[in-house]
Structure formats: structure tokens, C-alpha cells
Design an enzyme around this catalytic site. Structure first.
Site, PDB file in Angstrom:
ATOM      1  CG  HIS A 123      -2.031   0.980   1.165  1.00 53.35           C
ATOM      2  ND1 HIS A 123      -1.856   2.313   1.473  1.00 53.35           N
ATOM      3  CD2 HIS A 123      -3.338   0.827   0.821  1.00 53.35           C
ATOM      4  CE1 HIS A 123      -3.019   2.939   1.322  1.00 53.35           C
ATOM      5  NE2 HIS A 123      -3.926   2.074   0.928  1.00 53.35           N
ATOM      6  CG  ASP A 157      -8.034  -3.376  -2.579  1.00 50.93           C
ATOM      7  OD1 ASP A 157      -9.190  -2.944  -2.523  1.00 50.93           O
ATOM      8  OD2 ASP A 157      -7.037  -2.652  -2.689  1.00 50.93           O
TER       9      ASP A 157
END
Length: 435
Positions: free
Chosen positions: A311, A370
């Protein structure tokens, strides 16, 4: 460098062409302080260069705090895990918009207002009919939300008194439009909102009921979707939120602003990542092939990417992913898929192997939000083309909170980034016969 002569460390010094500029250091309530460079261009005749704005604070905000190194995410000071486990989506929506958790009376009034505004103008149905049946639901969402400004012309010149009602309208109507976009894409009749249902139940009902079939909402599914909505509600100044703020800074109407956020979120590097995770797990196919794909991910010459890991902000385990991992197990257990869902088995083993691999440890590549959300959606019966649409439902709350905060900020200016020009200095025009 830090100004060593200032005991309170309130300034930094910047030396440009032999001249020293004192730059104020703005104190954060928690996290990194920020150097105010707003006067550098006027006083030093130069700009700062920061591709992707990775080291730039574009605004001051009291809404969301992230510590990527420690894996912390808080909304108005509340840890995301506490909100996901103890709250519900509309309570979190109230928190983000108003800054405080609601009292019982405030919560009841807020939920009633959201339910009241969940219907959309009947003429909007005609807009859906202009799309071909194969249209992506996000394309329909983008057009439908933008068209709302035609149905609410009073908000083309909005005032401060309109902020709260605008936020409520947006939060209420987005799920209805989302469900309509799905129904249209599969050729089924639209299902109207049912004000006897709560926010999440209502959305599931509009998605899966038909005029001839009653849909009973499974409480485990409802609670899981409620958590997913909370976990996706806001995430500081990400690409889509920044897009909404930039559009809003020009005075654009709120429906247009949210449309720009939807467009940005549609990008596969932003809102479309969970669909990419599902496609990756399908490509891997079986746990026995995980080492092969781990090796492909490490090979810089191989185009394969390990989706759902890493991320831009988090250099630790994404706190949202930790909640979703357990939620995923709860949903699959309820649906009788816990021990026989191949995608979950691949995901769990892939995570376990990656977290022990030095390549991923050194690069701080941990599962993100996700990684498990797509598996949950798929188990619920939500098709992959709707994944980002559900993200829109959740993130609309954050967008509206940020939009409202931006307009209430006395320092608000129209956004106008600068550039480092590297093109031709000057060229003489020649007619087409002389070229």
C-alpha cells in the site's frame, strides 16, 4: 534542515541560491509535522517538485488519521477496528460528517432523513435506458450521479446551509443508483427502496429482490457488508478524495464533484484492486502453484504482479485487512464454504507464504484491504463488475465529509498545482509547405 536556533523547532531553513528562507513548521495533533512552503514561490522564485504529491499536505483535516508504519487508521480519533466491530455504517457516516458520534435521538433523525431521501427521480430511469445492456455498472453510476445536478438545480449555487442536506441526499441516493445500475446490467426490473429496512438491508434488497421473489436478508451477510462499508468509508487524501476536493475547490456543484471521485475510483490502481485480486487467485488456480507465482512476482522482468499486497501508505499490516480476514471466514462459514472455497484457501496460503518470505518482509508488502474483500463479495453473489460500485457507496460518506470540511475551511483556495516545464524554449512557426 531544522532551525537549531529556534528552541521550539517552529521553523525549518531552506537555502536557495545563497539565500536562507525560514519556513514555519505546522504542528500536527498526532503524526508528522508539516513544513509550510506556501510562500516559497513568491519569495524564492521557484517551486517545489513532488510527483504524485507523496510528500505534500494539500489541506488541514480533522477527519481521518493514518500511521502507515504502525498500521493505524482512525476516524475522528476512533480506531477503525472499534468502529467496524461496534458501530454501524450510518453512525460512522454521522461521525465523519459532523465530527462526533450521535446521540440516540440524533442517530434516529439521521437514519430517517437518509431513508426519506433514498428515492431518485422517476425520470432518471430513462437515462438508464440509453445504455447498452453490456455497459459497465461504473459507467452507468458515473453518468447517473452527474445527472443528479439536473434534478436539483438549486444546488448549482449551493450555500453553507445546504451542506448537511446535500451530504444526506448523496449518501441516500448512491445505493439506489448502484442497485439500479446492477439491475439494468442484468436486465431485471428496478426495485424501489424500502424504508422499513436499515441502510445495508435496503441495499441488499434492491440488489437481489425481484417483483416476483421476496429476498430475505441474511444477518451475517448484512453485518459483513456493514463492516465493509465502514472499512471503506474514508482514507484520508487518496486519489479519489483529492479529486473530489480539487473539483470542489472550483465551486463545482456537489454532484459533479462526487462524479469526479467515482471516475478516479474506477481506476484499477485505486478502487478496482479487489477485482484484480480475484482474477489473480483464479489465475493461480491451486495452492500448489503459489511458489511459482511468488517467483514470478519477484522477477522484475515478469509482468505478473501480486495483487492485494502493499500500500502507498501502510508499511505494516493494513488494519482493515485484519478485520476483513475474519469477516471473510464468518461469511464463508455461514454459507457453508469455509472448507471448500478454493479462492479462500489459495488466499490464506498465499498470505502465509508471503509473510514469511524475506523479499516481501524487506519491502514491507503486507495484505491490504483489497485482499479479502473480493472473496467476500463473490461469496455474497455480487459480481466482480459491481465491486467498485460498492466501494463508491461506502466512500461517498468520506467524500462528502471531506467536501464539507473543505468548504468550511477559511484557508480554502482553488487548487492550482504547478509544473516543472521541460519542453522546448521557443520555436518559430513554419507553414505546412515549409515543414
Amino acid at each position: 534542515m531544522t532551525d537549531e536556533n529556534n528552541n521550539d523547532s517552529e521553523f525549518a531553513e531552506l537555502k536557495i541560491r545563497g539565500k536562507i528562507f525560514k519556513l514555519p513548521i505546522l504542528k500536527a495533533s498526532i503524526g508528522e509535522d508539516v513544513i509550510d512552503i506556501s510562500r516559497v514561490s513568491a519569495e524564492a522564485d521557484c517551486f517545489t517538485y513532488d510527483p504524485g504529491f507523496m510528500s505534500t499536505a494539500s489541506c488541514q483535516s480533522t477527519i481521518t488519521y493514518i500511521d502507515g508504519d504502525k498500521g493505524i487508521l482512525r476516524h475522528r480519533g476512533y480506531d477503525i477496528k472499534d468502529l467496524a466491530e461496534k458501530s454501524d455504517f450510518l453512525e460512522v457516516a454521522y461521525l465523519l460528517i459532523y465530527g462526533e458520534l450521535p446521540s440516540g435521538e440524533q442517530y434516529n433523525n439521521f437514519t430517517k432523513q437518509v431513508a426519506h431521501h433514498s428515492l431518485v427521480n422517476e425520470r432518471l430511469h430513462y437515462l438508464f435506458q440509453t445504455f447498452c445492456s453490456s455497459s459497465h455498472p461504473m459507467a452507468i453510476m458515473l453518468a447517473a450521479v452527474g445527472s443528479l445536478s439536473a434534478f436539483y438545480p438549486d444546488l448549482l449555487n449551493f450555500k453553507e446551509a445546504d451542506y448537511e442536506l446535500t451530504a444526506i441526499r448523496m449518501i441516500a441516493k448512491i445505493p439506489t443508483i448502484a442497485a439500479m445500475s446492477y439491475k439494468y446490467s442484468i436486465g431485471q426490473p428496478f426495485i424501489y427502496p424500502d424504508n422499513s429496512l436499515d441502510f445495508t438491508e435496503n441495499f441488499l434488497h434492491m440488489m437481489f429482490a425481484t417483483p416476483c421473489t421476496k429476498y430475505t436478508v441474511n444477518p451475517i451477510i448484512k453485518n459483513a457488508l456493514n463492516k465493509i462499508f465502514i472499512l471503506h468509508a474514508d482514507h484520508e487524501q487518496n486519489a479519489s478524495t483529492s479529486t473530489v476536493r480539487i473539483a470542489g475547490s472550483s465551486g463545482a456543484n456537489p454532484f459533479a464533484c462526487i462524479s469526479t471521485g467515482i471516475a478516479s475510483l474506477w481506476g484499477p490502481a485505486h478502487g478496482g484492486a479487489n477485482e484484480a485480486v480475484i482474477n489473480m487467485l483464479k489465475e493461480i488456480g491451486s495452492s500448489e502453484y503459489i511458489p511459482k507465482y511468488i517467483a514470478k512476482a519477484k522477477d522484475k522482468n515478469d509482468p505478473f504482479r501480486l495483487m492485494g499486497f502493499g500500500h502507498r501508505v501502510y508499511k505494516n499490516y493494513d488494519p482493515r485487512a485484519a478485520v476483513l480476514k475474519e469477516t471473510c471466514k464468518e461469511v464463508l462459514k455461514e454459507l457453508g464454504q469455509l472448507d471448500n472455497n478454493p479462492l479462500l484457501q489459495i488466499a490464506i496460503e498465499l498470505e502465509a507464504i508471503a509473510l514469511k518470505d524475506e523479499y516481501f518482509i524487506e519491502r514491507k508488502l503486507y495484505p491490504n484491504v483489497d485482499f479479502y474483500s473480493g472473496i467476500i463479495y463473490k461469496a455474497m453473489g455480487i459480481p466482480s463488475q459491481m465491486f467498485t460500485v460498492l466501494f463508491v457507496i461506502a466512500r461517498t460518506v468520506g467524500w462528502m465529509a471531506q467536501w464539507k470540511e473543505m468548504h468550511e475551511d477559511p484557508e480554502q483556495k482553488i487548487s492550482r498545482p504547478r509544473q516543472l516545464y521541460t519542453g522546448y524554449v521557443h520555436r518559430e512557426y513554419k507553414g505546412i509547405r515549409e515543414r
